[in-house]
Design a protein around this motif. Structure first.
Motif, PDB file in Angstrom:
ATOM      1  N   PHE A 197     -43.193 100.036 -15.877  1.00  0.00           N
ATOM      2  CA  PHE A 197     -42.761 100.327 -17.250  1.00  0.00           C
ATOM      3  C   PHE A 197     -43.773 101.184 -18.006  1.00  0.00           C
ATOM      4  N   GLU A 198     -44.847 101.598 -17.297  1.00  0.00           N
ATOM      5  CA  GLU A 198     -45.852 102.505 -17.856  1.00  0.00           C
ATOM      6  C   GLU A 198     -46.476 101.950 -19.128  1.00  0.00           C
ATOM      7  N   LEU A 199     -46.713 100.646 -19.138  1.00  0.00           N
ATOM      8  CA  LEU A 199     -47.307  99.996 -20.305  1.00  0.00           C
ATOM      9  C   LEU A 199     -48.729 100.500 -20.500  1.00  0.00           C
ATOM     10  N   GLY A 200     -49.227 100.431 -21.734  1.00  0.00           N
ATOM     11  CA  GLY A 200     -50.547 100.976 -22.019  1.00  0.00           C
ATOM     12  C   GLY A 200     -51.229 100.286 -23.173  1.00  0.00           C
ATOM     13  N   TYR A 201     -52.299 100.924 -23.628  1.00  0.00           N
ATOM     14  CA  TYR A 201     -53.092 100.362 -24.730  1.00  0.00           C
ATOM     15  C   TYR A 201     -53.649 101.507 -25.557  1.00  0.00           C
ATOM     16  N   SER A 202     -53.600 101.345 -26.888  1.00  0.00           N
ATOM     17  CA  SER A 202     -54.171 102.332 -27.800  1.00  0.00           C
ATOM     18  C   SER A 202     -55.492 101.793 -28.333  1.00  0.00           C
ATOM     19  N   PRO A 203     -56.583 102.488 -28.134  1.00  0.00           N
ATOM     20  CA  PRO A 203     -57.900 101.981 -28.546  1.00  0.00           C
ATOM     21  C   PRO A 203     -57.963 101.629 -30.033  1.00  0.00           C
ATOM     22  N   GLU A 204     -58.910 100.772 -30.350  1.00  0.00           N
ATOM     23  CA  GLU A 204     -59.081 100.292 -31.725  1.00  0.00           C
ATOM     24  C   GLU A 204     -59.604 101.386 -32.652  1.00  0.00           C
ATOM     25  N   ALA A 205     -60.306 102.352 -32.112  1.00  0.00           N
ATOM     26  CA  ALA A 205     -60.876 103.424 -32.941  1.00  0.00           C
ATOM     27  C   ALA A 205     -59.780 104.135 -33.727  1.00  0.00           C
ATOM     28  N   TRP A 206     -60.098 104.566 -34.940  1.00  0.00           N
ATOM     29  CA  TRP A 206     -59.091 105.139 -35.835  1.00  0.00           C
ATOM     30  C   TRP A 206     -58.473 106.432 -35.296  1.00  0.00           C
ATOM     31  N   THR A 207     -59.268 107.238 -34.592  1.00  0.00           N
ATOM     32  CA  THR A 207     -58.756 108.557 -34.187  1.00  0.00           C
ATOM     33  C   THR A 207     -58.961 108.837 -32.691  1.00  0.00           C
ATOM     34  N   ALA A 208     -58.935 107.799 -31.864  1.00  0.00           N
ATOM     35  CA  ALA A 208     -59.184 107.997 -30.422  1.00  0.00           C
ATOM     36  C   ALA A 208     -58.143 108.929 -29.808  1.00  0.00           C
ATOM     37  N   ASP A 211     -29.493 105.548 -30.864  1.00  0.00           N
ATOM     38  CA  ASP A 211     -28.853 106.063 -29.646  1.00  0.00           C
ATOM     39  C   ASP A 211     -29.699 105.811 -28.400  1.00  0.00           C
ATOM     40  N   VAL A 212     -30.622 104.853 -28.497  1.00  0.00           N
ATOM     41  CA  VAL A 212     -31.534 104.572 -27.391  1.00  0.00           C
ATOM     42  C   VAL A 212     -31.510 103.087 -27.068  1.00  0.00           C
ATOM     43  N   LEU A 213     -31.517 102.770 -25.793  1.00  0.00           N
ATOM     44  CA  LEU A 213     -31.627 101.383 -25.333  1.00  0.00           C
ATOM     45  C   LEU A 213     -32.878 101.270 -24.468  1.00  0.00           C
ATOM     46  N   TYR A 214     -33.762 100.358 -24.834  1.00  0.00           N
ATOM     47  CA  TYR A 214     -34.992 100.186 -24.066  1.00  0.00           C
ATOM     48  C   TYR A 214     -34.665  99.654 -22.674  1.00  0.00           C
ATOM     49  N   GLY A 215     -35.219 100.320 -21.668  1.00  0.00           N
ATOM     50  CA  GLY A 215     -35.045  99.870 -20.292  1.00  0.00           C
ATOM     51  C   GLY A 215     -33.858 100.460 -19.566  1.00  0.00           C
ATOM     52  N   LEU A 216     -33.031 101.255 -20.240  1.00  0.00           N
ATOM     53  CA  LEU A 216     -31.830 101.770 -19.581  1.00  0.00           C
ATOM     54  C   LEU A 216     -32.182 102.689 -18.413  1.00  0.00           C
ATOM     55  N   TYR A 217     -33.263 103.439 -18.542  1.00  0.00           N
ATOM     56  CA  TYR A 217     -33.682 104.318 -17.443  1.00  0.00           C
ATOM     57  C   TYR A 217     -33.929 103.514 -16.169  1.00  0.00           C
ATOM     58  N   PHE A 218     -34.509 102.322 -16.311  1.00  0.00           N
ATOM     59  CA  PHE A 218     -34.819 101.485 -15.154  1.00  0.00           C
ATOM     60  C   PHE A 218     -33.622 100.626 -14.722  1.00  0.00           C
ATOM     61  N   ALA A 219     -32.640 100.491 -15.596  1.00  0.00           N
ATOM     62  CA  ALA A 219     -31.544  99.546 -15.343  1.00  0.00           C
ATOM     63  C   ALA A 219     -30.251 100.185 -14.896  1.00  0.00           C
ATOM     64  N   LYS A 220     -30.076 101.488 -15.103  1.00  0.00           N
ATOM     65  CA  LYS A 220     -28.747 102.092 -14.949  1.00  0.00           C
ATOM     66  C   LYS A 220     -28.179 101.919 -13.544  1.00  0.00           C
ATOM     67  N   PHE A 275     -45.574 100.079 -25.443  1.00  0.00           N
ATOM     68  CA  PHE A 275     -44.355 100.060 -24.630  1.00  0.00           C
ATOM     69  C   PHE A 275     -43.682 101.429 -24.769  1.00  0.00           C
ATOM     70  N   PRO A 276     -43.833 102.303 -23.775  1.00  0.00           N
ATOM     71  CA  PRO A 276     -43.146 103.601 -23.863  1.00  0.00           C
ATOM     72  C   PRO A 276     -41.620 103.424 -23.813  1.00  0.00           C
ATOM     73  N   ILE A 277     -40.914 104.268 -24.552  1.00  0.00           N
ATOM     74  CA  ILE A 277     -39.451 104.246 -24.592  1.00  0.00           C
ATOM     75  C   ILE A 277     -38.958 105.522 -23.922  1.00  0.00           C
ATOM     76  N   HIS A 278     -38.162 105.368 -22.850  1.00  0.00           N
ATOM     77  CA  HIS A 278     -37.736 106.500 -22.033  1.00  0.00           C
ATOM     78  C   HIS A 278     -36.281 106.887 -22.312  1.00  0.00           C
TER      79      HIS A 278
END
Length: 646
Positions: A155-166, A244-253, A205-208
């Motif tokens: 699902f290409e999950l990730g993390y955004s650093p705590e720094a204000w402008t990373a 017009d978007v459903l989360y996970g549809l790319y992986f579920a279709k 959580f990226p949305i595809h």
């Protein structure tokens, strides 16, 4: 620029049924495949895919083309982008020159936004897997939730650093412009002109979209902060419209099509946990109220939906709202509520995959039983509220477009409510009459234009036969239809049975001047190929640079109806031949019909000229020409077997 040999390789590899099948649930009918058109709203399939010809055609809105055109129209890609997408699908290497950040920024704005969100997705993923902060905060959070590493990567999950402008600093270093970073909502501009990262300190959580490209992101905060929202989502943009978007549809279709069923949940975590439990035919409305656009996305793949919601009061109300919208779109709906305090994510984490799938199988209910039970429980013994329940349940049934389904539910409702069926039917009719009065008048069929339904469709205007010019156009298109469908077949009735139909047909039309520009282009292309002792393939016209030529080719190569096998029954001695078995008649009748129309057109022009002519000598000349052409008309009519009244 993509080399022509690479383009040819892509076109050779792309199978129309596979490309379209990624987006539309196709079912076999005769020699073709059919499904619900993704370009306009319909409940009865009119979208046709011809595997042998490599084209699609919607007989409802007029959309049509080949694999490349489908990707262009569906994903709003340019021609090169569609080719790159197909190259990726079929693992074909495409040579491209490296593009600088300035070139990227100069590209089409929509593509630039996709490039930025794609880069951001890789940034968030790298920040989690490759940095100490990301591993300690982000990766540990997902692992503590019970997610396996393969699911996290899927699902290409990730993390955004705590720094204000990373993210902002990395994006600027990579050459991305503020314009696109702000438009995608990755950074927010402050009043003093400075910027900061929207998702800082959150897991991502990226949305595809349906092809796997990143549209936007959802970010969950990890620290306790009453002032901060638990979830932050990307704002609406030119590429991201949450309704017009459903989360996970790319992986579920694919799983939805295989199971012919879709589970609908609320959030990102529910989708991910269900995938990990082995239930992949699941999508989420991402915390927003279910929309018509989202329902129509599901309907491309299946008409069967089970709503999975929390067992609290809010979940119950949400399920009831969603049920009515699904019913109105013609979906078959079931509902399942988890025990209080549980949602799909928490239930599968607590009880495991096997118990989770077993619970779904044994506890989901048909919507009518579920809604009736919920509302009756709230109404208690109050007769007024029970009457409201009856009205509410029947109002839901009234939304079902299928009359047979509605009648079945009315019968079931009669038993559950202990109410006479005739009373419920009367209430149903009353509600439907009310709906009909409120509904704006549907235009008559002849008033509806394909372009009004879907502006980017390819409607081919059908000429009216009562007009001389338009009837000629019809005959010109009939010639083109024969060329495209049978031009390479042998003219077996000729002495030299190896000669193809195309040169024979065109030789019979050497004295006919075509008027329609698209028809002229196709005729000229055939003549040019014939001089080289070859014939053009369908792809030459379906992929033609002139859009009107391509549209006409698709229109004339597509067949709305196919002959039922019942008309070829040896036992019952029934046999209906196909027109391909009567090519001689088809070809010669087409030649004489178009000549007849051209002659009639000339006669009409001469009659108009004689009405206006005042010079006796000129009038006599016109009359002489008229008589000669009239004789030609009679000869042609005799060839066609038409009776001419003198």
């Amino acid at each position: 620029m993509i080399k022509q040999e690479t383009v040819d390789k892509i076109l050779d590899a792309a199978r129309i049924e596979e490309v379209v099948g990624d987006f539309v649930d196709l079912k076999k009918r005769g020699t073709s495949l059919i499904g619900l058109c993704p370009f306009h709203n319909e409940k009865t399939p009119s979208f046709n895919v011809s595997v042998s010809k490599g084209i699609y055609k919607c007989f409802g809105c007029g959309a049509g083309g080949d694999s490349v055109r489908f990707v262009m129209e569906h994903e709003k890609y340019s021609y090169p982008e569609a080719l790159r997408y197909l190259a990726g699908k079929y693992h074909i290497a495409v040579e491209e020159t490296e593009r600088t950040p300035e070139q990227l920024a100069a590209q089409d704005r929509r593509e630039s936004l996709f490039i930025v969100t794609g880069w951001a997705g890789r940034f968030f993923s790298g920040s989690m897997w490759d940095t100490g902060e990301g591993q300690t905060v982000g990766l540990n959070y997902f692992r503590e939730r019970g997610y396996r590493d393969d699911i996290i990567r899927k699902f290409e999950l990730g993390y955004s650093p705590e720094a204000w402008t990373a993210l902002y600093e990395q994006a600027k270093a990579a050459g991305y412009k503020d314009e696109f970073l702000e438009a995608t909502g990755l950074v927010i501009r402050k009043d003093d002109g400075g910027v900061y990262d929207r998702f800082r300190g959150r897991v991502i959580f990226p949305i595809h979209n349906l092809t796997g490209r990143v549209l936007g992101f959802g970010g969950r905060i990890l620290k306790t902060d009453k002032k901060a929202a638990k979830y932050v989502n990307s704002p609406e943009s030119e590429i991201y419209h949450k309704s017009d978007v459903l989360y996970g549809l790319y992986f579920a279709k694919k799983a939805i099509v295989e199971a012919d069923h879709c589970y609908l949940v609320e959030g990102y975590a529910d989708v991910i946990s269900m995938h990990q439990a082995g239930v992949e035919n699941v999508v989420a409305s991402s915390g927003t109220s279910l929309t018509t656009g989202q329902i129509r996305l599901i309907s491309r793949y299946t008409s069967n939906v089970t709503i999975l919601y929390d067992g609290d009061a809010a979940g119950i109300k949400a399920s009831l709202r969603g049920t009515d919208m699904l019913l109105e779109e013609g979906m078959n709906v079931k509902v399942l509520l988890f025990p209080d305090g549980n949602d799909p994510d928490s239930y599968v984490q607590q009880f495991g995959s096997a118990a989770f799938t077993q619970y779904i199988a044994t506890h989901r209910q048909d919507f009518i039983a579920y809604k009736t039970q919920v509302l009756l429980r709230d109404a208690g013994n109050d007769p007024v509220r029970r009457a409201e329940v009856i009205h509410d349940v029947v109002a839901s049934i009234a939304l079902i477009p299928d009359a047979i389904k509605a009648s079945v539910f009315i019968r079931e409702c009669s038993t559950l409510l202990d109410m006479e069926e005739r009373i419920l039917i009367a209430e149903l009719n009353k509600i439907r009459i009310g709906h009909a009065k409120k509904r704006p008048r549907e235009p008559a069929a002849e008033e509806r234009l394909p372009s009004a339904v879907y502006p980017d469709a390819f409607p081919v205007t059908e000429p009216k036969p009562d007009s001389g010019v338009n009837s000629v156009l019809l005959q010109e298109r009939e010639i083109i239809r024969i060329l495209l469908n049978y031009g390479s077949q042998p003219a077996t009735w000729e002495a030299d049975g190896d000669i193809p139909v195309a040169p024979l047909l065109l030789s019979g039309l050497h004295d006919v001047v075509f008027e329609d520009p698209a028809c002229v282009t196709i005729i000229d292309t055939y003549k040019a190929h014939i001089t080289r002792n070859e014939l053009p393939g369908e792809r030459v016209f379906v992929n033609h640079a002139d859009r009107t030529v391509a549209d006409l080719a698709v229109e004339l190569l597509s067949m709305k109806y196919s002959l039922s096998p019942n008309w070829n029954d040896e036992k019952r001695k029934i046999y209906v031949s196909h027109e391909s078995e009567r090519l001689e008649d088809l070809v010669y009748h087409a030649i004489f019909r178009i000549k007849k129309k051209k002659v009639e057109q000339q006669l009409g022009q001469l009659r108009e000229a004689m009405k206006e002519e005042t010079d006796p000598a000129q009038l006599a000349a016109l009359m002489g020409n008229y008589q000669k052409i009239k004789e030609v008309s009679k000869l042609i009519a005799e060839k066609l077997g038409t009776i001419v009244i003198k």
